[in-house]
Design a protein around this motif. Structure first.
Motif, PDB file in Angstrom:
ATOM      1  N   SER A 129     -10.084  11.260   5.848  1.00  0.00           N
ATOM      2  CA  SER A 129      -8.976  10.110   6.918  1.00  0.00           C
ATOM      3  C   SER A 129      -7.940   8.275   5.797  1.00  0.00           C
ATOM      4  N   GLN A 167       0.549  -1.553   0.012  1.00  0.00           N
ATOM      5  CA  GLN A 167      -0.086   0.120  -0.064  1.00  0.00           C
ATOM      6  C   GLN A 167       0.608   1.365  -0.257  1.00  0.00           C
ATOM      7  N   THR A 221       1.223  10.043   7.891  1.00  0.00           N
ATOM      8  CA  THR A 221       2.390   8.969   7.175  1.00  0.00           C
ATOM      9  C   THR A 221       3.782  10.723   7.575  1.00  0.00           C
ATOM     10  N   LYS A 274      -1.577  12.245   6.032  1.00  0.00           N
ATOM     11  CA  LYS A 274      -1.244  13.355   6.676  1.00  0.00           C
ATOM     12  C   LYS A 274       0.213  12.922   7.968  1.00  0.00           C
TER      13      LYS A 274
HETATM   14  P1  ATP Z   1      -6.336  10.166   9.791  1.00  0.00           P
HETATM   15  O1  ATP Z   1      -6.345  11.051   9.424  1.00  0.00           O
HETATM   16  O2  ATP Z   1      -7.354   8.676   9.925  1.00  0.00           O
HETATM   17  O3  ATP Z   1      -5.471   9.673  10.576  1.00  0.00           O
HETATM   18  P2  ATP Z   1      -4.092   9.945   7.874  1.00  0.00           P
HETATM   19  O4  ATP Z   1      -4.598  10.668   6.288  1.00  0.00           O
HETATM   20  O5  ATP Z   1      -3.172  10.590   8.953  1.00  0.00           O
HETATM   21  O6  ATP Z   1      -5.309   9.619   8.428  1.00  0.00           O
HETATM   22  P3  ATP Z   1      -2.112   7.744   7.700  1.00  0.00           P
HETATM   23  O7  ATP Z   1      -2.752   7.551   9.003  1.00  0.00           O
HETATM   24  O8  ATP Z   1      -0.964   8.763   6.903  1.00  0.00           O
HETATM   25  O9  ATP Z   1      -3.623   9.034   7.075  1.00  0.00           O
HETATM   26  O10 ATP Z   1      -2.687   6.685   7.168  1.00  0.00           O
HETATM   27  C1  ATP Z   1      -2.432   6.517   5.281  1.00  0.00           C
HETATM   28  C2  ATP Z   1      -2.683   5.202   4.949  1.00  0.00           C
HETATM   29  O11 ATP Z   1      -1.401   4.186   5.272  1.00  0.00           O
HETATM   30  C3  ATP Z   1      -3.659   4.111   5.347  1.00  0.00           C
HETATM   31  O12 ATP Z   1      -3.937   4.083   3.944  1.00  0.00           O
HETATM   32  C4  ATP Z   1      -3.603   3.794   6.703  1.00  0.00           C
HETATM   33  O13 ATP Z   1      -3.946   2.651   6.841  1.00  0.00           O
HETATM   34  C5  ATP Z   1      -1.482   3.029   6.114  1.00  0.00           C
HETATM   35  N1  ATP Z   1      -0.970   2.540   7.281  1.00  0.00           N
HETATM   36  C6  ATP Z   1      -0.083   3.935   7.714  1.00  0.00           C
HETATM   37  N2  ATP Z   1       0.398   3.571   9.486  1.00  0.00           N
HETATM   38  C7  ATP Z   1       0.489   1.975   8.607  1.00  0.00           C
HETATM   39  C8  ATP Z   1       0.620   1.876   9.714  1.00  0.00           C
HETATM   40  N3  ATP Z   1       2.108   1.348   9.787  1.00  0.00           N
HETATM   41  N4  ATP Z   1       1.696   0.152   8.846  1.00  0.00           N
HETATM   42  C9  ATP Z   1       0.296   0.002   8.096  1.00  0.00           C
HETATM   43  N5  ATP Z   1      -0.829   0.385   7.227  1.00  0.00           N
HETATM   44  C10 ATP Z   1      -0.143   2.069   7.897  1.00  0.00           C
END
Ligand code: ATP
Length: 362
Positions: free
Chosen positions: A38, A16, A44, A42
């Protein structure tokens, strides 16, 4: 210099893609907000800047240093999380002083730094309390204070207001803006809340599915959305769209749909499919006009009127059956349900999107 630069950053979790080939320069002293739904990547991105996650590809620079493979403690950053992460067994003073004690800073200096941060945040009277004796808002200030005393080159904040109730969130939002104006330190701030992004960011990065959709000032993001996603993400109610087609060229072009036509000049050559476009407009940029034939306006019937104090949302339906909301601040002229009306937007507030690419083309 505390510029933060992401160069061709990609992050994969297995198969992914969490962040795809991201290039971004956050200038020194900027309050940059990463916003998106979500899972858009962001957090990450922020964790990679912090050093809590290693990019699969690309490089990260803070100032002139390539920090891609440095430990978080060596990056000269301070993070503020959603859950505050205070040490429960330490009083507020010790929570604030902890990182300086570890770094071997002299007692007198620690006292001064803690006092300065506490005064800045209005928590000087709380230094003898334990975190459990504080409200959510107070805990959040202590978390901020802990970041401030370290005098980092960059603050990284991940939804720091999301555990506060609505009223306190609005208040703390303004305090954070003020704090940034005083400290002038670079901030990278993550939120899923478009209002927070629009009110706090000097610039905003809108993300979706790990891909940057647009980078710009709040005014640019609001007035010149790069694509339909950005238009629909920002604003309350958001930008609305009507499917249709374009006829004519350049200054003589018209958007046509559902029994109406609106002049819509297009600069340059048309490289998109004119039969497959959408007109985008914001509810607050629409007005009602007199229903004469030459109005270049959208005929509608009013269905529901929501009067919410200083403004009204008029829910209407076009003759083709599409819903359309008009936001009025002049409450003298609210039409009534069942009324046949025409709706018009000033030319500068109309946006044309190519449905194939979803990009804004005029
Ligand atoms: P939110 O607002 O829900 O926190 P976000 O925009 O911060 O979301 P991220 O947490 O950066 O999103 O996640 C981005 C993608 O990477 C998502 O599809 C998430 O499921 C995936 N992801 C994040 N961390 C991991 C991990 N440690 N292992 C596997 N997949 C991950």
């Amino acid at each position: 210099m505390a510029e933060v630069r992401l160069s061709n950053i990609t992050k994969m979790f297995g198969m992914q893609t969490a962040v795809a080939t991201m290039n971004l320069t956050i200038t020194d002293g900027e309050f940059m907000v990463l916003v998106g739904p979500s899972g858009c990547g962001k957090t990450t991105t922020l964790r990679m800047i912090a050093g809590l996650e290693e990019p699969t590809e690309g490089d990260i620079y803070i100032g002139t240093r390539n920090v891609t493979y440095l430990e978080p403690k060596d990056r000269d950053i301070a993070m503020v999380f959603q859950n505050y992460a205070l040490y429960p067994h330490m009083k507020v003073f010790d929570n604030l002083a902890y990182s300086m004690k570890l770094a071997g800073v002299a007692k007198q200096r620690i006292r001064e730094q803690v006092d300065t941060a506490a005064a800045l945040l209005g928590i000087a009277n709380l230094l003898d309390r334990y975190p459990r004796e504080l409200s959510g808002g107070q805990q959040q200030r202590v978390a901020l204070g802990r970041a401030i005393v370290r005098q980092p080159q960059v603050f990284l904040m991940d939804e720091p207001l999301s555990n506060l109730d609505a009223k306190l969130r609005v208040q703390t939002r303004a305090e954070l803006i003020k704090l940034h104006q005083q400290l002038k330190t670079t901030v990278v701030y993550v939120t899923h809340d478009q209002v927070e992004a629009m009110t706090m960011g000097t610039r905003i990065v809108v993300m979706k599915d790990g891909i940057v959709q647009q980078v710009g000032t709040p005014a640019e993001i609001y007035r010149q959305p790069a694509n339909m996603f950005v238009g629909a993400f920002v604003g309350s109610p958001p930008m609305q769209f009507l499917r249709g087609e374009l006829s004519g060229e350049q200054d003589d072009a018209f958007f046509k749909s559902e029994g109406f036509a609106i002049p819509l000049p297009v600069k340059g050559d048309i490289t998109f499919d004119k039969r497959n476009v959408s007109l985008g407009f914001r509810p607050e940029n629409l007005t009602f006009c007199i229903a004469t034939e030459n109005d270049w306006a959208i005929p509608c019937i009013v269905e529901v009127v929501e009067n919410i104090g200083g403004e009204a949302l008029v829910h209407a339906r076009t003759t083709g059956g599409s819903p359309l909301i008009v936001k009025l601040t002049d409450l003298e002229t609210i039409p009534t349900p069942g009324e046949q009306v025409k709706v018009r937007a000033a030319k500068g507030n109309l946006h044309l999107f190519d449905m194939a690419s979803t990009l804004c083309v005029a």
